[in-house]
Design a protein around this motif. Structure first.
Motif, short mmCIF file in Angstrom:
data_model
loop_
_atom_site.label_atom_id
_atom_site.label_comp_id
_atom_site.label_asym_id
_atom_site.label_seq_id
_atom_site.Cartn_x
_atom_site.Cartn_y
_atom_site.Cartn_z
N ARG A 132 56.01 38.27 42.90
CA ARG A 132 55.61 39.63 42.25
C ARG A 132 54.74 39.93 41.24
NH1 ARG A 132 61.64 42.05 43.03
NH2 ARG A 132 60.14 44.76 42.04
N LEU A 133 54.77 39.34 40.26
CA LEU A 133 54.09 38.99 38.67
C LEU A 133 52.18 39.36 38.66
CD1 LEU A 133 55.25 35.59 37.27
CD2 LEU A 133 56.07 38.47 36.95
N THR A 134 51.99 39.37 37.78
CA THR A 134 50.43 40.23 37.60
C THR A 134 49.95 39.47 37.39
OG1 THR A 134 50.86 40.76 35.39
CG2 THR A 134 51.32 42.85 36.73
N ALA A 135 48.27 39.18 37.61
CA ALA A 135 47.83 38.42 37.65
C ALA A 135 47.43 37.61 36.27
CB ALA A 135 46.09 38.99 37.35
N GLY A 136 47.49 38.52 35.28
CA GLY A 136 47.67 38.26 33.82
C GLY A 136 48.77 37.60 33.65
N GLU A 137 50.16 37.88 34.02
CA GLU A 137 50.85 36.83 33.83
C GLU A 137 51.71 35.71 34.82
OE1 GLU A 137 54.39 40.95 33.89
OE2 GLU A 137 53.69 40.35 35.84
N ALA A 165 42.35 39.39 41.27
CA ALA A 165 42.39 39.23 39.68
C ALA A 165 43.20 37.82 39.51
CB ALA A 165 43.14 40.84 39.75
N MET A 166 44.17 37.59 40.57
CA MET A 166 44.92 36.12 39.69
C MET A 166 43.33 35.05 39.35
SD MET A 166 48.43 34.44 41.09
CE MET A 166 47.00 33.83 42.62
N LEU A 167 42.82 35.06 41.03
CA LEU A 167 41.97 34.25 41.11
C LEU A 167 40.94 34.48 39.41
CD1 LEU A 167 41.33 34.21 45.04
CD2 LEU A 167 42.58 32.62 43.41
N ASP A 168 40.55 35.59 39.47
CA ASP A 168 39.81 35.94 38.29
C ASP A 168 40.40 35.47 37.16
OD1 ASP A 168 38.07 36.25 40.23
OD2 ASP A 168 38.22 38.18 39.44
N ALA A 169 41.75 35.91 36.55
CA ALA A 169 42.58 35.81 35.45
C ALA A 169 42.84 33.39 35.32
CB ALA A 169 43.48 35.95 36.06
N LEU A 170 42.58 32.63 36.38
CA LEU A 170 42.64 31.54 36.61
C LEU A 170 41.73 31.09 36.81
CD1 LEU A 170 45.59 30.68 39.42
CD2 LEU A 170 46.07 30.98 37.02
N ALA A 171 40.60 31.24 36.37
CA ALA A 171 39.24 31.61 36.26
C ALA A 171 39.35 31.59 35.03
CB ALA A 171 38.24 31.69 37.76
N GLY A 172 39.12 32.54 34.43
CA GLY A 172 38.42 32.92 33.45
C GLY A 172 39.42 31.61 31.79
N ALA A 173 40.67 30.90 32.65
CA ALA A 173 41.17 30.55 31.54
C ALA A 173 40.30 29.22 30.36
CB ALA A 173 42.48 29.51 32.29
N GLN A 174 41.00 28.85 29.98
CA GLN A 174 40.56 28.24 28.17
C GLN A 174 40.20 26.64 29.16
OE1 GLN A 174 42.17 27.83 24.77
NE2 GLN A 174 40.34 26.65 24.32
N GLU A 175 41.56 26.25 30.05
CA GLU A 175 40.72 24.94 30.59
C GLU A 175 41.34 25.60 31.98
OE1 GLU A 175 43.66 21.74 29.10
OE2 GLU A 175 42.65 21.77 27.18
N CYS A 191 53.46 51.08 32.33
CA CYS A 191 54.19 50.28 32.05
C CYS A 191 53.82 48.69 32.84
CB CYS A 191 55.80 49.82 32.05
SG CYS A 191 56.37 48.42 31.61
N ARG A 192 53.34 49.25 34.29
CA ARG A 192 53.38 48.90 35.41
C ARG A 192 51.51 48.50 35.70
NH1 ARG A 192 56.70 51.38 40.19
NH2 ARG A 192 58.31 51.51 39.49
N GLN A 193 50.38 49.09 34.47
CA GLN A 193 49.62 48.24 34.50
C GLN A 193 49.53 46.66 34.34
OE1 GLN A 193 47.28 50.99 32.29
NE2 GLN A 193 47.13 52.70 33.17
N GLU A 194 50.02 46.83 33.67
CA GLU A 194 50.27 45.15 33.07
C GLU A 194 51.39 44.32 33.25
OE1 GLU A 194 48.19 43.69 31.39
OE2 GLU A 194 46.50 45.72 31.25
N LEU A 195 52.85 44.96 33.70
CA LEU A 195 53.53 44.36 34.08
C LEU A 195 54.36 44.43 35.00
CD1 LEU A 195 55.76 44.78 30.91
CD2 LEU A 195 54.20 42.53 31.83
N ALA A 196 54.81 43.29 36.01
CA ALA A 196 55.55 43.55 37.68
C ALA A 196 56.22 44.57 37.27
CB ALA A 196 56.37 41.89 37.74
#
Length: 521
Positions: free
Chosen positions: A90-95, A118-128, A477-482
């Motif tokens: 239920r978490l957002t991509a950023g979470e 969005a989640m896959l993009d967030a993971l791909a954009g991580a520092q590592e 609030c829901r734009q950024e959080l579950a």
């Protein structure tokens, strides 16, 4: 019913005696894996994770809805000696990206249902960036974990040591904090403390059938499913909770043990009488509940319906101690969460002094178990009064018989439907809105969920309080959080109560909403 528990408790040890016994069943479809199949799959998974570059002590994360693979992947990571984290779907991509980065997961497993772009993009954009694979259903651009798995033999890894879960609690900053227990370094199946506790408290043993109706990423389903399988019991996993479906599963699969939160009880009690009477529940010997306060009237109604089979426990992600209260004990000590079965309860005052019977103070457990909050040494240090004596942040008292009563939860924690919500994240988000001058997020009474999340807002000069602004703040609030972390309702005040130092007096606000009740519990 009960077969002797092997000295080493893991699927392979059970499979040596009962290879065709179901290890896990999907309640709605009847799809299953036997102990022999689970053991073979888990060893291939362990080898696959090693082939991806992971070594004992490394970390794998999983964003997976309830499916057979949950139990199989859990044991695969366990066989590989890894830390493993099941992340809420239920978490957002950023979470999700934050938890993956914080725990240092080098491999992340997702499914077709959870792999949001969005989640896959967030993971791909991580520092590592971690290696991301699909472990159920095709996901464009991702290699199937099954392809790596199929290339591995179903053979034990020589010298394999057991892994452990690393579950996430809430931190002082509002960000989730990983509770990291030490690895034992012992052979797979050497230590399964929760299985020992399950047998002592409820008789859970080989040949029993355990129903898990909650999301697997929650602490209780994750830990108790591991314990059940390790003990030789069958796990019946529901893809989602449905009250009538839960009763049907108890009847259909001969469930002996089950795990609930009070919200489940409430929905079961609301079923029509003809639905409640339709199913045979005679095999059902133990209904375990925890995670949230159970209203006494709800618990008494469940006892009247199911008989004296309810078992309540108090514990936490930190796993430093546990209390247990069976039905007989609760009826004699209404409202209690029982006596300790792991560790010794100490009630300490602000000065660290142990308080006498009946006095309220911080609840500590003294035990030989330890943990740390990952990447938060200050929070870890704050949890310990002294070596071997740690708290989960709750307040309570002991009676003359040694029964523990909770009188408040963590200072700011909200427990809604059995899910812990730390309000700082929502407060941090709402404080960024230009119409908000000050904000407090608290839990307020709710007849179904126990508590729901509510924001109390002091509008900025010129802002117009009302339904339109309330809806705008919830959406913001829901734009950024579950959604579960966001307020369902917003109230407006001219001013929020603060001390001269600026400290927000949340207890004053909570007391207004909880007036007429002895406590939040």
């Amino acid at each position: 019913m009960s077969a002797s528990v092997p000295a080493l408790r893991y699927p392979g040890a059970v499979a040596a005696q009962h290879p065709d016994r179901p290890a896990v069943i999907l309640a709605e479809t009847g799809a299953q894996m036997t102990f022999a199949e689970l053991d073979a799959w888990a060893w291939r998974a362990a080898r696959a994770l090693r082939a991806l570059g992971l070594q004992a002590g490394d970390h794998v994360a999983m964003v997976i809805e309830n499916r057979l693979a949950c139990v199989a992947l859990q044991w695969g990571a366990h066989y590989a000696g890894l830390y493993y984290t099941f992340i809420s779907t239920r978490l957002t991509a950023g979470e999700v990206a934050y938890i993956v980065g914080d725990c240092g997961a080098r491999v992340v497993l997702v499914t077709g249902a959870t792999a949001a772009p969005a989640m896959l993009d967030a993971l791909a954009g991580a520092q590592e960036p971690p290696i991301v694979l699909s472990a159920g259903g095709a996901v464009e651009g991702l290699e199937p974990f099954e392809a790596v798995l199929s290339a591995q033999p179903a053979e034990p890894i020589p010298g394999a040591s057991e892994g452990t879960d690393m579950l996430y609690s809430s931190g002082t900053t509002g960000r989730p904090k990983g509770v990291k227990p030490p690895l034992t370094g012992l052979p797979v199946g050497s230590t399964l403390v929760i299985a020992d506790l399950g047998k002592a408290m409820t008789g859970l043993d080989g040949g029993d059938v355990y129903l898990s109706p909650a999301p697997f990423y929650h602490a209780a389903p994750c830990k108790w499913s591991l314990a059940a399988v390790g003990a030789g019991a069958t796990v019946v996993l529901m893809t989602r909770f449905d009250p009538a479906g839960a009763l049907e599963a108890i009847d259909r699969y001969g469930v002996t043990h089950s795990q609930w939160v009070p919200t489940h009880f409430l929905r079961l009690l609301r079923l029509p009488e003809e639905v409640r009477d339709r199913h045979r529940l005679s095999t059902h010997r133990a209904a375990i509940h925890a995670a949230a306060p159970c209203p006494p009237e709800v618990k008494r109604a469940m006892i009247d319906w199911w008989g004296p089979i309810l078992h309540e426990y108090y514990a936490g992600t930190e796993a430093i101690g546990m209390t247990h209260c069976d039905t007989e004990g609760w009826l004699a000590h209404p409202g209690s969460v029982g006596r300790p079965v792991l560790g010794t309860v100490r009630i300490l005052g602000d000065d660290g002094r142990e308080l006498p019977v009946g006095e309220e103070g911080a609840i500590y457990f003294e035990s030989d178990r330890s943990f740390e909050y990952h990447n938060d040494p200050a929070k870890t240090a704050d949890a310990y009064a002294r070596p071997g004596v740690a708290t989960m942040g709750d307040v309570g008292r002991l009676d003359a018989d040694g029964f523990l009563y909770l009188t408040d939860r963590r200072t700011n924690m909200i427990i809604t439907g059995g899910v812990n919500v730390y309000p700082q994240e929502a407060e941090n988000r709402l404080s960024l809105h230009p119409a908000v001058d000050d904000v407090a997020v608290i839990g307020v009474p709710d007849p179904e969920w126990g508590e729901t999340v509510r924001a109390v807002v002091q509008p900025a000069p010129g802002a117009q309080p009302g339904e339109a602004l309330a809806a705008e703040l919830v959406a913001f609030c829901r734009q950024e959080l579950a959604s579960i972390k966001c307020p369902r309702q917003v109230d407006f005040r001219d001013e929020l109560p603060r001390e001269p130092t600026g400290k927000l007096l949340k207890r004053k606000l909570r007391d207004e909403y909880w007036a007429g009740r002895n406590s939040r519990l």
